[in-house]
Write a protein that holds these residues in place. Structure first.
Motif, PDB file in Angstrom:
ATOM      1  N   LEU A 111       4.590   4.647  -6.011  1.00 41.03           N
ATOM      2  CA  LEU A 111       5.493   4.560  -7.158  1.00 41.03           C
ATOM      3  C   LEU A 111       6.874   4.087  -6.764  1.00 41.03           C
ATOM      4  O   LEU A 111       7.717   3.863  -7.612  1.00 41.03           O
ATOM      5  CB  LEU A 111       5.582   5.927  -7.857  1.00 41.03           C
ATOM      6  N   LEU A 112       7.119   4.003  -5.460  1.00 38.62           N
ATOM      7  CA  LEU A 112       8.414   3.476  -5.043  1.00 38.62           C
ATOM      8  C   LEU A 112       8.256   2.126  -4.380  1.00 38.62           C
ATOM      9  O   LEU A 112       9.185   1.627  -3.773  1.00 38.62           O
ATOM     10  CB  LEU A 112       9.118   4.460  -4.108  1.00 38.62           C
ATOM     11  N   ASP A 113       7.088   1.548  -4.435  1.00 31.45           N
ATOM     12  CA  ASP A 113       6.894   0.204  -3.880  1.00 31.45           C
ATOM     13  C   ASP A 113       7.842  -0.739  -4.570  1.00 31.45           C
ATOM     14  O   ASP A 113       8.155  -0.547  -5.728  1.00 31.45           O
ATOM     15  CB  ASP A 113       5.444  -0.252  -4.113  1.00 31.45           C
ATOM     16  N   VAL A 170       9.457  -0.639  -1.663  1.00 32.12           N
ATOM     17  CA  VAL A 170      10.369  -0.165  -0.629  1.00 32.12           C
ATOM     18  C   VAL A 170       9.571   0.461   0.506  1.00 32.12           C
ATOM     19  O   VAL A 170       8.827   1.392   0.298  1.00 32.12           O
ATOM     20  CB  VAL A 170      11.339   0.869  -1.235  1.00 32.12           C
TER      21      VAL A 170
END
Lengths: 190, 241, 190
Positions: free
Chosen positions: C170-172, C174
């Motif tokens: 969900l933080l891709d 990064v």
């Protein structure tokens, strides 16, 4: 059905701004079951008292008993009198609906003045009821639930003398005689 | 025909010739079904003669009706043969029907008004509470929606970093040391292909070739090796200097 | 007194726009005699039904039975998906509570409309959580027990942390290390 259910139906009918159908009440209370019998029980309970539950076009509402009108009348200013043209036009619409303006004029033998239909529609007794599928697609008019309510009719079949008039052929569609044609054409010239 | 009858009629209440006819018919005080159309026509025409000049001269409808009635009357009086269809009796009957119908509607209107009218005879509650329907919205969101949204928020917050992924390459240093190591084992002119390490990855293979070529150029510059090429695109040949 | 008298009193009370005193009724009906007993009889007749005759400061009027008043107000539920702005705002409050509006906007990087917080409060997921002791004393917001219930959380700490979010993709995109610290410290600042 329980008395509680009856109480609920009674409360709804009492508080409603407009007459309620059995469906309206059923939707409100979450069940259609027993609504009709509750209505009947309530109507019976009030039957001989100062307030009556009456049916108007499949909808019920409370009103004061008709025979007490002399006691109540002075509280209100009497509603404005409907003109003769208005009364006749209303009767023609009620007995012939749906009926076009030309048909009303053919029955009355005179053109409807502008205000007549407006007054009836403003009173909420008459409303447009679709167009007739014929040349010119004339708009037709019919009476409303408010008409039934105002004139204390349970149903259009309650219209005074409806059956006799129909039997006498006086509610048949207006036949287009030469005479009609002449009259109508003269109306249109006005 | 009785003259006195029409003099008592109130013209102001009338609307149109049909109404006048109806009023005249009623003044005969017989059942509308029994009314004599011929007598009625005479009454109407007579009335227009007397009153029309003063009060009806503007009303085209009345005159059209008068003309039609005069025609009807002449048809009724003419011998029966040679009549057009519809015959005069039929026309008279229709007129009578129209009078009956208008009469019925006038009667019906009066009976309507005589009913127990709301606001005059019966009364409803002046200001009922009304039945209010409130719309209540149940909001829907899942835990996934929630954390995905938070992920999005966080991604928006961080500075955007560009990171180039490392690709497989043979470095120049590796190519140099490989050639130097191999030189001792190779005596004569040898094609460059022999110095390029075999790779499965085609990208790495191209990288190895490129690095090896550059390495040979560097070694030639240092005087460690000699380079030779017989023709354009011919194999590059290497030999220890 | 006759039943007719009672009926008249009942009709008067029903049709009146305002509650009527016994004197009012007596004046209308031409006699004070029996008015009170009629009122009492009418009240008794309706006592256990859906409509009651009640006294308010010496004046009587009909009203729906008090225990049925809820029937007059119907709530109709419709389900609607929370908007993106709403979801983001809710997430920020959940992760950072208590948090002021200005702080939410700083984190979102976008202003939030007044309606967004209203919706969250209407849904019962967010409520005011006191004022922050700083210039302007801004109101802060926090999630409610209803929030935990709706999202199936036993505790706010059950919300997935940064590492979990990253692991879930969900933080891709990064990926860099050394980046974690930055993110977390920025979280703590809020």
């Amino acid at each position: 059905m329980t008395t509680d259910f009856q109480r609920a139906v009674e409360a709804l009918l009492f508080a409603s701004e407009t007459p309620l159908s059995a469906d309206d009440i059923g939707a409100r209370l979450g069940t259609d079951e027993g609504v009709r019998s509750a209505i009947e029980a309530i109507a019976a309970r009030h039957a001989r008292h100062g307030i009556n539950l009456v049916e108007r076009g499949g909808r019920w509402h409370f009103q004061t008993a008709a025979d007490l009108s002399h006691l109540l009348r002075e509280t209100r200013e009497s509603s404005r009198r409907l003109s003769r043209a208005g009364t006749e036009t209303l009767a023609i619409i009620a007995y012939h609906e749906p009926v076009s303006r030309a048909e009303i004029e053919a029955i009355r033998g005179v053109q409807i003045s502008k205000g007549t239909l407006d007054v009836l529609m403003e009173a909420g007794w008459v409303s447009p009821a679709g167009r007739r599928e014929m040349p010119g697609r004339p708009l037709t008019y019919a009476t409303t639930p408010a008409f039934l309510r105002h004139f204390g009719l349970s149903d259009r079949r309650d219209l005074p003398g409806m059956d006799d008039l129909r039997a006498a052929g006086l509610l048949d569609p207006v036949v287009d005689t030469g005479f009609d044609g002449e009259l109508e054409s003269s109306d249109e010239d006005d | 025909m009785n003259d006195g009858d029409f003099l008592t009629l109130d013209l102001d209440g009338w609307e149109g010739p049909l109404n006048l006819l109806l009023a005249l018919a009623r003044s005969q005080k017989v059942d509308l079904h029994q009314i004599s159309i011929l007598a009625l026509v005479d009454q109407y025409l007579d009335y227009l003669n007397r009153a029309g000049a003063e009060r009806l001269d503007q009303a085209a409808d009345y005159l059209v009706m008068a003309a039609w009635l005069a025609y009807l009357k002449s048809c009724l009086l003419l011998p029966r043969a040679e009549q057009e269809d519809p015959g005069p009796e039929e026309l008279a009957f229709r007129l009578q029907q129209r009078l009956l119908r208008l009469d019925a509607m006038r009667e019906a209107g009066a009976r309507l008004l005589a009913r127990d009218v709301v606001g005059r005879d019966v009364f409803i509650r002046p200001a009922p509470e009304g039945l209010a329907t409130e719309q209540r919205v149940t909001w829907q969101a899942s835990l996934y929606d929630l954390i995905a949204a938070y992920g999005l928020v966080q991604m928006r917050r961080v500075p955007v970093l560009h990171q180039i992924a490392r690709r497989p390459v043979l470095s120049l240093e590796a190519a140099l040391s490989r050639i130097e190591a191999m030189l001792g084992r190779i005596g004569d002119w040898t094609a460059i292909a022999a110095f390029v390490p075999k790779q499965d990855d085609p990208d790495l293979q191209r990288s190895a070739l490129a690095s090896t070529v550059v390495a040979t150029l560097e070694l030639a510059r240092r005087g460690v090796i000699d380079l030779r090429q017989q023709a354009p695109f011919a194999p590059l040949m290497i030999c220890a200097a």
